[in-house]
Scaffold this motif. Structure first.
Motif, PDB file in Angstrom:
ATOM      1  N   THR A   1      74.035 -58.903 -46.187  1.00 47.68           N
ATOM      2  CA  THR A   1      74.570 -59.198 -44.855  1.00 47.68           C
ATOM      3  C   THR A   1      73.774 -58.512 -43.753  1.00 47.68           C
ATOM      4  OG1 THR A   1      76.164 -57.386 -45.106  1.00 47.68           O
ATOM      5  CG2 THR A   1      76.911 -59.606 -45.685  1.00 47.68           C
ATOM      6  N   ARG A   2      73.130 -57.366 -44.091  1.00 51.15           N
ATOM      7  CA  ARG A   2      72.329 -56.652 -43.092  1.00 51.15           C
ATOM      8  C   ARG A   2      71.110 -56.027 -43.752  1.00 51.15           C
ATOM      9  NH1 ARG A   2      77.644 -55.207 -41.498  1.00 51.15           N
ATOM     10  NH2 ARG A   2      78.185 -56.160 -39.504  1.00 51.15           N
ATOM     11  N   ILE A   3      70.067 -55.882 -42.955  1.00 50.75           N
ATOM     12  CA  ILE A   3      68.847 -55.217 -43.415  1.00 50.75           C
ATOM     13  C   ILE A   3      68.652 -53.969 -42.570  1.00 50.75           C
ATOM     14  CG2 ILE A   3      66.349 -55.414 -43.719  1.00 50.75           C
ATOM     15  CD1 ILE A   3      66.761 -58.457 -43.876  1.00 50.75           C
ATOM     16  N   HIS A   4      68.615 -52.812 -43.213  1.00 51.48           N
ATOM     17  CA  HIS A   4      68.504 -51.557 -42.468  1.00 51.48           C
ATOM     18  C   HIS A   4      67.070 -51.050 -42.366  1.00 51.48           C
ATOM     19  CE1 HIS A   4      72.805 -51.169 -42.085  1.00 51.48           C
ATOM     20  NE2 HIS A   4      72.971 -51.318 -43.392  1.00 51.48           N
ATOM     21  N   ASP A   5      66.220 -51.443 -43.297  1.00 49.39           N
ATOM     22  CA  ASP A   5      64.818 -51.010 -43.244  1.00 49.39           C
ATOM     23  C   ASP A   5      63.991 -52.000 -44.050  1.00 49.39           C
ATOM     24  OD1 ASP A   5      62.656 -49.526 -42.521  1.00 49.39           O
ATOM     25  OD2 ASP A   5      62.882 -48.028 -44.110  1.00 49.39           O
ATOM     26  N   ARG A   6      62.738 -52.180 -43.635  1.00 48.19           N
ATOM     27  CA  ARG A   6      61.874 -53.139 -44.312  1.00 48.19           C
ATOM     28  C   ARG A   6      60.427 -52.701 -44.155  1.00 48.19           C
ATOM     29  NH1 ARG A   6      62.102 -59.744 -43.576  1.00 48.19           N
ATOM     30  NH2 ARG A   6      60.517 -60.191 -45.167  1.00 48.19           N
ATOM     31  N   LYS A   7      59.732 -52.547 -45.265  1.00 42.75           N
ATOM     32  CA  LYS A   7      58.361 -52.052 -45.233  1.00 42.75           C
ATOM     33  C   LYS A   7      57.465 -52.969 -46.050  1.00 42.75           C
ATOM     34  CE  LYS A   7      59.900 -47.247 -44.878  1.00 42.75           C
ATOM     35  NZ  LYS A   7      59.990 -45.947 -45.567  1.00 42.75           N
ATOM     36  N   PRO A   8      56.214 -53.173 -45.612  1.00 39.77           N
ATOM     37  CA  PRO A   8      55.280 -53.996 -46.380  1.00 39.77           C
ATOM     38  C   PRO A   8      55.013 -53.367 -47.751  1.00 39.77           C
ATOM     39  CG  PRO A   8      54.456 -53.598 -44.156  1.00 39.77           C
ATOM     40  CD  PRO A   8      55.616 -52.676 -44.359  1.00 39.77           C
ATOM     41  N   PRO A   9      54.524 -54.153 -48.712  1.00 36.95           N
ATOM     42  CA  PRO A   9      54.206 -53.622 -50.041  1.00 36.95           C
ATOM     43  C   PRO A   9      53.160 -52.510 -49.960  1.00 36.95           C
ATOM     44  CG  PRO A   9      54.165 -56.024 -50.025  1.00 36.95           C
ATOM     45  CD  PRO A   9      54.262 -55.589 -48.601  1.00 36.95           C
ATOM     46  N   THR A  10      53.239 -51.568 -50.874  1.00 38.09           N
ATOM     47  CA  THR A  10      52.281 -50.451 -50.882  1.00 38.09           C
ATOM     48  C   THR A  10      51.290 -50.537 -52.040  1.00 38.09           C
ATOM     49  OG1 THR A  10      53.889 -49.129 -52.108  1.00 38.09           O
ATOM     50  CG2 THR A  10      53.877 -48.894 -49.715  1.00 38.09           C
ATOM     51  N   THR A  11      51.518 -51.433 -53.002  1.00 35.84           N
ATOM     52  CA  THR A  11      50.532 -51.612 -54.072  1.00 35.84           C
ATOM     53  C   THR A  11      49.437 -52.552 -53.579  1.00 35.84           C
ATOM     54  OG1 THR A  11      51.651 -53.553 -55.000  1.00 35.84           O
ATOM     55  CG2 THR A  11      52.362 -51.372 -55.791  1.00 35.84           C
ATOM     56  N   GLU A  12      48.239 -52.439 -54.150  1.00 29.09           N
ATOM     57  CA  GLU A  12      47.137 -53.303 -53.727  1.00 29.09           C
ATOM     58  C   GLU A  12      47.471 -54.768 -53.950  1.00 29.09           C
ATOM     59  OE1 GLU A  12      43.268 -52.450 -55.112  1.00 29.09           O
ATOM     60  OE2 GLU A  12      43.189 -50.432 -54.272  1.00 29.09           O
ATOM     61  N   GLU A  13      48.038 -55.077 -55.107  1.00 22.38           N
ATOM     62  CA  GLU A  13      48.371 -56.454 -55.419  1.00 22.38           C
ATOM     63  C   GLU A  13      49.430 -56.992 -54.449  1.00 22.38           C
ATOM     64  OE1 GLU A  13      49.842 -56.996 -59.347  1.00 22.38           O
ATOM     65  OE2 GLU A  13      49.905 -59.178 -59.209  1.00 22.38           O
ATOM     66  N   GLY A  14      50.454 -56.176 -54.213  1.00 24.75           N
ATOM     67  CA  GLY A  14      51.517 -56.598 -53.314  1.00 24.75           C
ATOM     68  C   GLY A  14      51.043 -56.727 -51.879  1.00 24.75           C
ATOM     69  N   PHE A  15      50.238 -55.769 -51.410  1.00 24.58           N
ATOM     70  CA  PHE A  15      49.757 -55.808 -50.031  1.00 24.58           C
ATOM     71  C   PHE A  15      48.806 -56.984 -49.819  1.00 24.58           C
ATOM     72  CE2 PHE A  15      47.214 -54.178 -46.365  1.00 24.58           C
ATOM     73  CZ  PHE A  15      48.261 -54.114 -45.456  1.00 24.58           C
ATOM     74  N   ALA A  16      47.962 -57.282 -50.832  1.00 28.81           N
ATOM     75  CA  ALA A  16      47.068 -58.439 -50.738  1.00 28.81           C
ATOM     76  C   ALA A  16      47.879 -59.727 -50.651  1.00 28.81           C
ATOM     77  CB  ALA A  16      46.127 -58.475 -51.938  1.00 28.81           C
ATOM     78  N   ALA A  17      48.949 -59.809 -51.447  1.00 29.80           N
ATOM     79  CA  ALA A  17      49.810 -60.989 -51.398  1.00 29.80           C
ATOM     80  C   ALA A  17      50.498 -61.092 -50.036  1.00 29.80           C
ATOM     81  CB  ALA A  17      50.854 -60.926 -52.509  1.00 29.80           C
ATOM     82  N   TYR A  18      50.889 -59.953 -49.477  1.00 31.24           N
ATOM     83  CA  TYR A  18      51.537 -59.928 -48.168  1.00 31.24           C
ATOM     84  C   TYR A  18      50.583 -60.447 -47.083  1.00 31.24           C
ATOM     85  CZ  TYR A  18      53.851 -57.913 -44.031  1.00 31.24           C
ATOM     86  OH  TYR A  18      54.440 -57.726 -42.809  1.00 31.24           O
TER      87      TYR A  18
END
Length: 755
Positions: free
Chosen positions: A74-91
């Motif tokens: 119902t709510r989002i209190h915090d949101r951060k981009p991926p920190t792994t190389e694979e995840g950040f590249a996908a982001y």
């Protein structure tokens, strides 16, 4: 019970770009296993689309669905981009950043020494992206702007959710203010009540006082309360409020003492600043309604004072006789007078109840205009009313919005600078037209043209502000044909007769099988079924629709019968009756596809009868249009709906204004006509029991009407002719002399709130 979770996204299984609705697998951010195995365990509204390895702090509840156990956010209190190389590249390569594919994303990470370095460059020195192979200076600048916008979006949505708003509301607010979201809300949260649909004064007040510590006597708060009180009055049909009423309503809304000098002082300042308009020392308007009412009167007076350029040169009496002959009918003296009046007056009105011959006048007028080659246009407020007008007149008809070429968000293409070409404008069902729509219509009528208005003055007034038809009749400046003779009773019809009984304050004739004799047969075309409590009422309505009417008259319960009810809530309200009738008339079964809206919880199933509740000019479906769902594509996220001879594809994201229509409100039925109408009338609907409501409901029935409920409730409604007074001044303004050309546009109401 609501709780917070720290999660890391594993895989997004579904994402709707327009609504943000998401179904995804996730694991706890502390490294624990995937939530509930491999099921799509996290659902909610997210924007932009979540990416694998992105971490979020979310609030929500566990719930059971047909897909299994899931966590609904119902709510989002915090949101951060991926920190792994694979995840950040996908982001980076997710589509949010133009020109970055998977290869370029890894190049950025490698060039700046890993994810932390790449984030630092994107955040603080995006021009350095040009150091990466195949990224130009221009592209680096564009990526930097997109990164900044994505960050602003995350921060704004997180901030808004932190104020207690749902993600759906947060997205609407961010769409309105974008980069200025946090600044705008912190400066004046009360602007939300004016700027964003679905967020009223009370919610904005809660945010301001509890989350942002605004005081009870904040000028922003008092201004917003005054404007909101006027908007609430507008929703009840008023064009203005007397000063004393406004001060009383605003004080109550603001929980301030009656006669509070602080509220009075703020109101005086708003009037001085022209944020509100005061007329005759007492009547206070929102500026756009003041303009609409004043200029409507001015333009109608000017229209009345001009000469027709397309005068009918022939013998009008002979032309009317010729029209009668070609139509195979004989008009009464009052009908002929109405036709003559429409053909010779600049503005004229025809009013009368059901079965009094309004349609015959329309057909005769159209026949003469066609013979004389005088260009005309036919229109009505809703799609269903326009369809009925086309059938009655035998010529093409449109909605008023279509006639004026309305194109959101730009507005009406036709207006004072681009007037309609027709020499005669004919509008049916004028009781449904509010003051704002009337203003746009008369702006577009050239001074040499004429206007014929047709409607039943005793029906429910418009949903929007004003009482246009009755004000035009009451002003005494416009010729009116009042039809009183009933023509439909020659075949023994009680519908028209009872409509006139009700309109004259008399109880209708209620032939019906007695409650203790359920096997008795129907007679005539107007019936009553007794039901004392709401459970019995709902049961009686369902059995009437499903069994009794089809057995006696052969009606198709899905396509020929419409159920009307005064209220949405309650055991015999519109919502409950819709669900019950849907379950019986179109039950779930193997091979029948259905989809449930995550927001409204409405179930849409192939074969359902549905109604469009708001004009959609892109799809060309209009308020009041009824269709049937032919197919649902769960993969494509859309459905095909048959509206008469047109098959329209509607995306799930656009279903907010499409409801199941086994039962609708009396207001929503206005302008429509159905072979059979079944209407609930019960003391539980006491607040809505008025003469014009029952009158409007039964006049929707073309061949059969069944009232279900209590005789006492019908008596209450028939006796209650105290139609809630609407504050309007159109009739008085029409008596004023024509002045110079109408003034220029006035700023919208509450301009100071959005400053």
């Amino acid at each position: 019970m609501s709780q917070n979770l720290d999660i890391t996204v594993e895989r997004v299984r579904f994402y709707n770009e327009e609504s943000g609705w998401t179904i995804m697998s996730a694991r706890r951010a502390d490294g624990q296993s995937t939530l509930f195995g491999s099921s799509p365990s996290v659902v909610g509204v997210f924007s932009p689309e979540p990416q694998p390895d992105e971490t979020l702090t979310v609030e929500g509840e566990w719930e059971e669905s047909k897909y299994g156990t899931q966590f609904k956010v119902t709510r989002i209190h915090d949101r951060k981009p991926p920190t792994t190389e694979e995840g950040f590249a996908a982001y980076l390569s997710s589509g949010m950043f133009e020109g970055i594919g998977s290869v370029t994303a890894y190049r950025i990470i490698d060039e700046f020494g890993g994810v932390d370095g790449a984030m630092d460059v994107l955040e603080n020195n995006p021009s350095r992206l040009a150091e990466v192979k195949r990224i130009s200076d221009e592209m680096a600048q564009r990526i930097g702007e997109q990164w900044k916008k994505a960050k602003e979006s995350r921060e704004a949505l997180t901030y808004l959710c932190g104020l207690g708003l749902t993600m759906n509301m947060a997205l609407r607010i961010y769409d309105r203010y974008e980069a200025r979201t946090i600044e705008a809300i912190q400066e004046n949260p009360y602007r939300l009540a004016h700027d964003v649909d679905g967020i009223g004064f009370k919610r904005a007040d809660t945010i301001a006082r509890k989350a942002l510590q605004f005081t009870d006597d904040s000028p922003y708060r008092l201004e917003a309360g005054i404007v909101y009180a006027l908007k609430e009055a507008q929703g009840n049909g008023h064009v203005f409020l007397p000063r004393s009423d406004l001060l009383t309503d605003a004080a109550a809304l603001l929980d301030r003492p009656k006669g509070d000098p602080a509220v009075r002082d703020v109101l005086d300042r708003m009037i001085s600043d022209q944020a509100l308009i005061i007329v005759e020392g007492d009547n206070i308007y929102l500026p756009h309604l003041h303009r609409a009412e004043g200029e409507t009167a001015q333009l109608l007076r000017r229209l009345l004072s001009e000469k027709r350029t397309d005068e009918i040169e022939g013998d009008i009496a002979a032309l009317i006789r010729s029209a009668e002959s070609s139509m195979g009918i004989t008009l009464t003296a009052e009908q002929r007078g109405g036709v003559r009046q429409a053909l010779t007056s600049k503005v004229s009105i025809v009013t009368g109840g059901p079965g009094t011959g309004k349609s015959s006048i329309l057909r005769a007028v159209v026949r003469v205009l066609s013979e004389e080659r005088i260009p005309f246009a036919l229109a009505a407020p809703t799609g269903m009313a326009a369809k009925r007008l086309k059938e009655a007149a035998g010529e093409a008809a449109s909605t008023i919005h279509r006639l004026l070429e309305y194109q959101p968000p730009g507005g009406f293409a036709r207006g004072r600078h681009n007037m309609l070409d027709a020499s005669v404008i004919i509008i049916d069902e004028v009781s449904m037209v509010d003051i704002t729509l009337m203003f746009h219509l008369v702006q577009a009528i050239k001074p040499s043209a004429s206007l014929l208005l047709v409607g039943d003055k005793d029906q429910l007034p418009s949903v929007g502000p004003g009482n246009v038809l009755n004000d035009l009749i009451a002003c005494g400046e416009i010729p009116v044909t009042r039809l009183t003779k009933i023509f439909r009773q020659s075949e023994g019809s009680l519908i028209s007769v009872n409509a006139h009984h009700i309109n004259n304050g008399r109880m209708p004739e209620l032939p019906a099988p007695e409650e203790n004799n359920p096997g008795a047969q129907f007679s005539e075309d107007f019936f009553f079924w007794g039901a004392d409590d709401q459970d019995r009422l709902a049961d009686a309505i369902v059995s009437t629709v499903v069994d009794k009417l089809p057995a006696k008259f052969g009606y198709d319960p899905l396509r020929d019968v419409m159920v009307l009810a005064p209220m949405y809530k309650g055991k015999a309200g519109i919502d409950v009756l819709n669900r019950r009738l849907q379950h019986i008339l179109n039950p779930p079964r193997p091979g029948k596809i259905e989809w449930q809206s995550p927001k409204s919880k409405l179930v849409y199933r192939t074969g359902d009868k549905i109604m469009q509740t708001k004009n959609d000019y892109d799809l060309e479906i209009f308020n009041g249009d009824i269709g049937y769902i032919e197919s649902i594509d769960l993969d494509g996220k859309d459905m095909a709906v048959r509206f008469d001879d047109r098959l329209v594809t509607i995306e799930f994201a656009k279903l907010a204004h499409l409801r199941t229509a086994y039962c609708v409100s009396v207001h929503k039925s206005q302008g429509s006509e159905y072979p059979a109408v079944v209407m609930a009338v019960h003391s539980a609907h006491y607040i809505m029991l008025q003469r014009n409501l029952v009158y409007t409901g039964i006049t929707r029935g073309k061949r059969t009407v069944v009232l279900v409920g209590q005789r006492q409730a019908i008596q209450i409604a028939v006796s209650n002719n105290r139609v809630a007074k609407r504050y309007t001044a159109l009739a008085d303004r029409l008596k004023m002399p024509v002045t110079e050309s109408p003034r220029a546009a006035v700023p919208e109401a509450a301009a100071m709130l959005s400053a």
